[in-house]
Design a protein around this motif. Structure first.
Motif, mmCIF file in Angstrom:
data_model
loop_
_atom_site.group_PDB
_atom_site.id
_atom_site.type_symbol
_atom_site.label_atom_id
_atom_site.label_comp_id
_atom_site.label_asym_id
_atom_site.label_seq_id
_atom_site.Cartn_x
_atom_site.Cartn_y
_atom_site.Cartn_z
ATOM 1 N N THR A 68 0.865 -1.178 0.000
ATOM 2 C CA THR A 68 0.000 0.000 0.000
ATOM 3 C C THR A 68 0.901 1.228 0.000
ATOM 4 O O THR A 68 1.728 1.401 0.885
ATOM 5 C CB THR A 68 -0.924 0.005 1.230
ATOM 6 N N GLU A 69 0.721 2.047 -0.988
ATOM 7 C CA GLU A 69 1.603 3.199 -1.166
ATOM 8 C C GLU A 69 1.307 4.328 -0.186
ATOM 9 O O GLU A 69 2.208 4.965 0.349
ATOM 10 C CB GLU A 69 1.477 3.718 -2.610
ATOM 11 N N THR A 70 0.033 4.578 0.038
ATOM 12 C CA THR A 70 -0.354 5.764 0.780
ATOM 13 C C THR A 70 -1.744 5.589 1.359
ATOM 14 O O THR A 70 -2.498 4.739 0.892
ATOM 15 C CB THR A 70 -0.299 6.997 -0.168
ATOM 16 N N THR A 71 -2.067 6.394 2.370
ATOM 17 C CA THR A 71 -3.396 6.339 2.979
ATOM 18 C C THR A 71 -3.983 7.736 3.051
ATOM 19 O O THR A 71 -3.300 8.694 3.415
ATOM 20 C CB THR A 71 -3.327 5.767 4.411
ATOM 21 N N ILE A 72 -5.258 7.818 2.726
ATOM 22 C CA ILE A 72 -6.023 9.044 2.952
ATOM 23 C C ILE A 72 -6.971 8.750 4.106
ATOM 24 O O ILE A 72 -7.809 7.849 4.018
ATOM 25 C CB ILE A 72 -6.783 9.486 1.694
ATOM 26 N N ILE A 73 -6.798 9.499 5.186
ATOM 27 C CA ILE A 73 -7.635 9.348 6.379
ATOM 28 C C ILE A 73 -8.669 10.463 6.359
ATOM 29 O O ILE A 73 -8.318 11.647 6.331
ATOM 30 C CB ILE A 73 -6.793 9.426 7.668
ATOM 31 N N VAL A 74 -9.940 10.077 6.378
ATOM 32 C CA VAL A 74 -11.047 11.031 6.246
ATOM 33 C C VAL A 74 -11.767 11.149 7.589
ATOM 34 O O VAL A 74 -12.069 10.142 8.231
ATOM 35 C CB VAL A 74 -12.032 10.563 5.153
ATOM 36 N N PHE A 75 -12.055 12.390 7.980
ATOM 37 C CA PHE A 75 -12.707 12.683 9.259
ATOM 38 C C PHE A 75 -14.061 13.367 9.009
ATOM 39 O O PHE A 75 -14.176 14.589 9.125
ATOM 40 C CB PHE A 75 -11.835 13.610 10.107
ATOM 41 N N PRO A 76 -15.109 12.611 8.681
ATOM 42 C CA PRO A 76 -16.382 13.249 8.346
ATOM 43 C C PRO A 76 -17.124 13.848 9.542
ATOM 44 O O PRO A 76 -18.031 14.667 9.346
ATOM 45 C CB PRO A 76 -17.189 12.108 7.717
ATOM 46 N N TYR A 133 -14.195 16.566 2.738
ATOM 47 C CA TYR A 133 -14.149 16.360 4.192
ATOM 48 C C TYR A 133 -12.752 16.736 4.690
ATOM 49 O O TYR A 133 -11.795 16.705 3.913
ATOM 50 C CB TYR A 133 -14.394 14.881 4.534
ATOM 51 N N PRO A 134 -12.623 17.001 5.991
ATOM 52 C CA PRO A 134 -11.280 17.138 6.551
ATOM 53 C C PRO A 134 -10.551 15.803 6.382
ATOM 54 O O PRO A 134 -11.140 14.738 6.584
ATOM 55 C CB PRO A 134 -11.516 17.439 8.032
ATOM 56 N N MET A 135 -9.291 15.861 5.978
ATOM 57 C CA MET A 135 -8.540 14.632 5.779
ATOM 58 C C MET A 135 -7.051 14.869 5.906
ATOM 59 O O MET A 135 -6.577 15.995 5.775
ATOM 60 C CB MET A 135 -8.886 13.973 4.443
ATOM 61 N N LEU A 136 -6.362 13.787 6.164
ATOM 62 C CA LEU A 136 -4.904 13.755 6.143
ATOM 63 C C LEU A 136 -4.477 12.734 5.101
ATOM 64 O O LEU A 136 -5.063 11.658 5.005
ATOM 65 C CB LEU A 136 -4.338 13.316 7.501
ATOM 66 N N HIS A 137 -3.469 13.090 4.355
ATOM 67 C CA HIS A 137 -2.898 12.163 3.385
ATOM 68 C C HIS A 137 -1.536 11.747 3.931
ATOM 69 O O HIS A 137 -0.641 12.572 4.064
ATOM 70 C CB HIS A 137 -2.767 12.853 2.034
#
Length: 186
Positions: A68-76, A133-137
């Motif tokens: 897995t190259e990367t993660t997008i974490i979404v905070f709805p 949405y607010p998110m962190l990559h």
């Protein structure tokens, strides 16, 4: 309407495909989306401390899953206020430093009301980091370095993105964001 994790993920993927990949905001995103090496995680917590724990859990997950190259974490359900989100980003960067993630992972930040320091909220340049949405990559540093080596002058990317935002205009950019939020039933 209940925002299920599946719906939030679908909307986020649509935004990544239509905006980030479609407008070439990140020239490295298309390859990873096509390879399906981007992980999307929805965090439902309403507490920053729990969100920090989820972020570190995701760091550990990536450590265990190099495919897995990367993660997008979404905070709805968290960080509707942009400035509280920025406070959280500071905390996230600090905990990642404390956990010796510096040089291994880095964060890219996105928020529906993103506003760069020194910019006015209505400046179209802010749309380069506006999201549904607010998110962190969460990015792997080694992969970022390889991409930069392959791409060449990445310093020109932000300037090019701002030019694209200005050329498109606020109305077109708002439409892309709005379209990403459409549900299959809408």
């Amino acid at each position: 309407m209940h925002l299920s994790d599946e719906l939030v993920t679908t909307q986020t993927i649509k935004w990544v495909n239509d905006f980030i990949v479609g407008l070439n905001i990140c020239p490295f995103a298309k390859r990873e989306m096509e390879r399906e090496s981007v992980r999307f995680v929805v965090v439902r917590s309403k507490k920053s401390q729990v969100a920090l724990e989820e972020l570190m859990s995701e760091v550990h997950w990536l450590d265990e899953h190099p495919e897995t190259e990367t993660t997008i974490i979404v905070f709805p359900t968290l960080f509707s206020d942009f400035y509280r989100y920025l406070d959280f980003v500071d905390l996230a960067e600090n905990i990642m430093f404390e956990q010796e993630c510096e040089g291994v992972y880095q964060l890219a930040t996105f928020h529906p009301n993103y506003c760069f320091s020194g910019a006015e909220p209505e400046d179209v340049s802010n749309y380069t980091n506006r999201s549904p949405y607010p998110m962190l990559h969460l990015l792997r540093e080694a992969s970022v370095e390889k991409a930069i080596e392959f791409y060449g002058d990445t310093d020109a990317i932000p300037e090019r993105n701002i030019d694209v935002m200005e050329e498109m205009g606020k109305e077109s950019l708002e439409k892309i964001l709005s379209n990403s939020m459409q549900t299959p039933d809408a």
